[in-house]
Every structure is written in structure tokens, then in C-alpha cells.
Write an enzyme that holds these catalytic residues in place. Sequence first.
Site, mmCIF file in Angstrom:
data_model
loop_
_atom_site.group_PDB
_atom_site.id
_atom_site.type_symbol
_atom_site.label_atom_id
_atom_site.label_comp_id
_atom_site.label_asym_id
_atom_site.label_seq_id
_atom_site.Cartn_x
_atom_site.Cartn_y
_atom_site.Cartn_z
ATOM 1 N N LYS A 1 47.276 49.776 34.061
ATOM 2 C CA LYS A 1 46.335 50.630 34.776
ATOM 3 C C LYS A 1 46.555 50.511 36.286
ATOM 4 O O LYS A 1 47.123 49.513 36.700
ATOM 5 C CB LYS A 1 44.895 50.246 34.407
ATOM 6 C CG LYS A 1 44.527 48.755 34.667
ATOM 7 C CD LYS A 1 43.562 48.612 35.781
ATOM 8 C CE LYS A 1 43.801 47.399 36.572
ATOM 9 N NZ LYS A 1 43.027 46.325 36.641
ATOM 10 N N HIS B 1 43.748 45.091 29.008
ATOM 11 C CA HIS B 1 43.672 43.772 28.363
ATOM 12 C C HIS B 1 42.272 43.469 27.846
ATOM 13 O O HIS B 1 42.093 42.598 27.028
ATOM 14 C CB HIS B 1 44.209 42.663 29.277
ATOM 15 C CG HIS B 1 43.276 42.271 30.382
ATOM 16 N ND1 HIS B 1 43.109 43.038 31.507
ATOM 17 C CD2 HIS B 1 42.462 41.204 30.541
ATOM 18 C CE1 HIS B 1 42.231 42.444 32.303
ATOM 19 N NE2 HIS B 1 41.819 41.328 31.739
ATOM 20 N N HIS C 1 38.165 49.262 32.889
ATOM 21 C CA HIS C 1 37.801 48.385 31.773
ATOM 22 C C HIS C 1 36.397 48.633 31.223
ATOM 23 O O HIS C 1 36.202 48.706 30.017
ATOM 24 C CB HIS C 1 37.864 46.913 32.206
ATOM 25 C CG HIS C 1 39.228 46.467 32.646
ATOM 26 N ND1 HIS C 1 40.347 46.619 31.865
ATOM 27 C CD2 HIS C 1 39.646 45.856 33.779
ATOM 28 C CE1 HIS C 1 41.403 46.116 32.508
ATOM 29 N NE2 HIS C 1 41.007 45.658 33.671
ATOM 30 N N LYS D 1 33.427 41.268 42.965
ATOM 31 C CA LYS D 1 34.190 40.049 43.257
ATOM 32 C C LYS D 1 33.421 39.182 44.245
ATOM 33 O O LYS D 1 32.512 39.661 44.932
ATOM 34 C CB LYS D 1 35.538 40.429 43.851
ATOM 35 C CG LYS D 1 36.406 41.219 42.875
ATOM 36 C CD LYS D 1 37.848 40.820 42.992
ATOM 37 C CE LYS D 1 38.716 41.529 41.983
ATOM 38 N NZ LYS D 1 38.945 40.781 40.768
ATOM 39 N N LYS E 1 30.559 33.543 37.770
ATOM 40 C CA LYS E 1 31.125 34.547 36.883
ATOM 41 C C LYS E 1 30.074 34.881 35.824
ATOM 42 O O LYS E 1 29.580 33.988 35.136
ATOM 43 C CB LYS E 1 32.387 34.011 36.210
ATOM 44 C CG LYS E 1 32.914 34.972 35.179
ATOM 45 C CD LYS E 1 34.336 34.719 34.778
ATOM 46 C CE LYS E 1 34.733 35.826 33.797
ATOM 47 N NZ LYS E 1 36.119 35.876 33.485
HETATM 48 C C1 BG6 Z 1 42.055 42.965 36.005
HETATM 49 C C2 BG6 Z 1 41.629 43.312 37.402
HETATM 50 O O1 BG6 Z 1 42.446 44.118 35.310
HETATM 51 O O2 BG6 Z 1 40.979 42.342 35.325
HETATM 52 C C3 BG6 Z 1 41.218 42.071 38.146
HETATM 53 O O3 BG6 Z 1 42.706 43.949 38.100
HETATM 54 C C4 BG6 Z 1 40.141 41.343 37.376
HETATM 55 O O4 BG6 Z 1 40.768 42.380 39.452
HETATM 56 C C5 BG6 Z 1 40.551 41.128 35.928
HETATM 57 O O5 BG6 Z 1 39.926 40.094 38.004
HETATM 58 C C6 BG6 Z 1 39.378 40.601 35.112
HETATM 59 O O6 BG6 Z 1 39.771 40.293 33.820
HETATM 60 P P1 BG6 Z 1 39.922 38.781 33.361
HETATM 61 O O7 BG6 Z 1 40.330 38.878 31.945
HETATM 62 O O8 BG6 Z 1 40.970 38.162 34.248
HETATM 63 O O9 BG6 Z 1 38.586 38.151 33.575
#
Ligand code: BG6
Length: 457
Positions: A132, A162, A224, A323, A328
Site C-alpha cells: 500500500k 498485513h 488498514h 502516532k 499503544k
Molecule cells: C504500517 C504503517 O502499514 O502499519 C505503519 O505504515 C504502522 O505506520 C504499521 O506503524 C502498524 O502495524 P503494526 O502491525 O506494525 O502494528
Amino acid sequence: MPKTTTFLIFGASGDLTSRLLLPALGQLLKREPDRQVALHGAGSDAWSTTRWNKTVHDSFASSDTADMVERLGTTTYTQADITKAADLKRLLEDIDGPLVMYFAVPPAVTVAACEAMQQLSLPDDTVLALEKPFGGDEAGARELNATLTTLVPENHIFRVDHFLGRSTLLNILGVRFANRLIEPVWSADHVASVLVRYDESLALEGRARYYDKAGAMIDMIQSHLLQVLAVLAMEEPVDLDEIDLRDAKSAALRATHIWDDNAARNSRRARYTAGTIGDRTLPSYVDEDGVDPSRETETLAEIVCEVRTSRWAGVPFTLRSGKALGEKTAEIVVTFKPVRHIPDGLTGQPADGGVLRIGLSPDRIELVLNVNGGDDPFALRRESLSTKIGKSTLLAYTEVLSQLLDGDVALSVRADAAEECWRIIQPVRDAWARGEVPLETYPAGSTGPADWATSQI
Ligand code: BG6
């Protein structure tokens, strides 16, 4: 003897390859002893074979799979400009058998490379895997999709998300569809609101070149969280295969719109200022290396959507991601409507009829219930039942690579879904471009701007 799949990574000298793809490949080889992969890398940097071999070794070691390097046999690195047909031709010479080409490169390079590829004839069974964002807007995505389908059929195109690869998202399916307690109440008749929240404590982490153009809206919400919404809101698919599952998700996305068609009121954006997260002191986003303050890139975004179906009309789906937040917090929060009536004598009117929280990492599920009992036996209070779910030890990219190398596209983002996701957020981008939504600020390490309701949860 299983066939050897050639795995050709474009952008092999880049960060995504060493940080995500190679560690996952190591895990995959360990998990699947019969899997045969011939790995080749191509990149714009002039890397020696020694440097490539070291990258492969170190990346495998990072997923505790250094011993899998020898399973690969000879692996090569070629310096190439993949936007040139001649370079691509050179890379594809001598490839025999199934081929997966992975574009771990910026979107503009992917587009140019696909155009150059139209001058070549690709081996049968070629699968193209893309990162993406898929295009830069709905029209761009449509154009990219049209180019891709001149190269290979749609079911050989793997648009990688992902989030779809991770077991976390798939775990929603069992919770939603296999519980009599949940399945019948999964609709506007019972659900008051849905929040999908992905707050990260990670900040820019040196990714300005990409992130400063994407921002939280494209990086996370468009890419996502709308996929998470689709899995939450879709009708039950007949089967979890590439047709039924993707049809169901696409139908949900087609029905999704910004709440009230009013993006100025139903979206928010903010950017972090200096602050501390644990023992890290962060500068303001605008002072990070490579950031162009005039872009006004948001590092936290929120939108409210409506899924206009008989199941969901009237239920706000809020998607939020950002961010440099203090903690988290990655979760789905489904809040149920209050019950119609509570007997006189029970005290403490609950605000809702219970809450279901699905944690997206760590993977857990929590059911918050209204209960009574204790010293005042008729006073209502909250109790929660919670448990971990889906203890997958695999990296999300390991799942992605496994499906990819098998040519199974059920969990890849289909062309129409990629276009829909751009369509859904376009009014927000327009409202932001017109300056109708102020760019707010929040200190790094906080929970976001204090007056956002989602910063209080
Ligand atoms: C990615 C983003 O696709 O997903 C990142 O580009 C983000 O900015 C990340 O931090 C979050 O996914 P995960 O699986 O790393 O928590």
C-alpha cells in the site's frame, strides 16, 4: 518434490525488505519444511553479494531463523532500475516455474515498473505483490488496477495488507459468527457504536520520506482500518475464500460513507508536538528530519462512517489512528445499546447494555457486563470477562508470504475494494484541503487532543 517458487523482491536494499519481508521468509521456511524458495533481490543501490548475503542473514537472525539461510541455497542481488524494460528483462531471464514479484518500493515506482513490464511477456503463474498505498486516489487506483490486469489476471495480484494477514483480524470471524451470544445482536438493533482504534507509541521512526506524504489518514485509516471495518460490518460470507470473503467485504465497503456526508463535522486531524514517551524524548513532528511543515501532515486522524445497510444504518463506526501517543492501544470497541427496561429496584442506570472489546495486539477479547451483587445487592456495577485469543507466534508478514507463495489471494485487497477505500475518504481529504477541519496538536506521549471523545476512553 514441491516446486520451487522464485521470490523476486524489488526494493531489496530498502528497509521494508530487511525489517519485514526477510524475517518473515525465515519464519516461513522454518514452519514449512517442504517449502522451496529461490530468493532474488533487485534494488537501485549498488550492493555487493556479500552485503546482500549479510542482510539476508541478519534479517533471518532477527526472527530467530538464521539456520534457515542455507535452505535458500544461492541467493542473488542485482542492481537494477525496474522502471526500465531492459533491466526487468534481465531480471526475468532464466526464471522457470512459479514467480512472485514483490514491489517493496514507493507507489510511483510500482506504477512505472508495471508500465515498463507491459513491454515484456511474463512467465505463466506470475503473482504480483504490491504494498500500500495502491495508487494515490480513486482514479489513480483504478488506473493502476487497469495496468496490473494487462499483466496478470486479478487472482494473481496480491495487494498486501498485513492487517488482513494477521491472525488478529481473522480472529474476529470466530467471535462474530460462532457465538449465539454475539451473532444475533450484531446489528443496529442492538449495537450503539463501533470504534476501531489503532494508537501507536511509535513516532516517525525515520520514515519521513513516505509518511510525510501519507499521514495517518492514508497510512492507517484508508489502508488498514477500513479493512477492519469491512470484516466487522460484512454479511456472513458463504466461504472464507477469495470470492465469497472478498465479495462480502467489498459490499460492506460500497455501503460505507462518511457520516451524514459531512466530512467537515465527522473527521478530525492533529499533529504531535514535542513530548516524552517513557524514556524517549521526541521533538515536534515538524522538527523531525525530512518533514516539510507546509504539508500540514496529520499524525493522528479520526473519521466517523456509516455503513448504509439495513443491518447497520444509524450506527456510527469511528476509525482512529495516530502516532507518538502515550500508549499503544489497538482495539475494536463495540458498545451495545441499553436494554429497553430495567426493573425498578436495580439502582445505577448503566450507560450502555454492555461492551465487547477485541484487542488487536496483544490479541484479546473482553466482555464488559452490567452486574449486581455485593454489599448492596441491587446496585449495578461493571465487571469484565477477558481472555487472550489467537496466540499466533508468527509475524503478520509470515502469514502474508505463506498465502502469497501459495497463490492464495483470499486475504489480499481486491481491486474494487482498493478503489472503494479511496472513495470513502475522498470527502475528508477535500474538506481538509479546503481548510474546513483545523489541524490540532497534542503533545507526544499524551492520549491525543484532550477534547476528542476517543482520547478519553
Ligand atoms: C504500517 C504503517 O502499514 O502499519 C505503519 O505504515 C504502522 O505506520 C504499521 O506503524 C502498524 O502495524 P503494526 O502491525 O506494525 O502494528
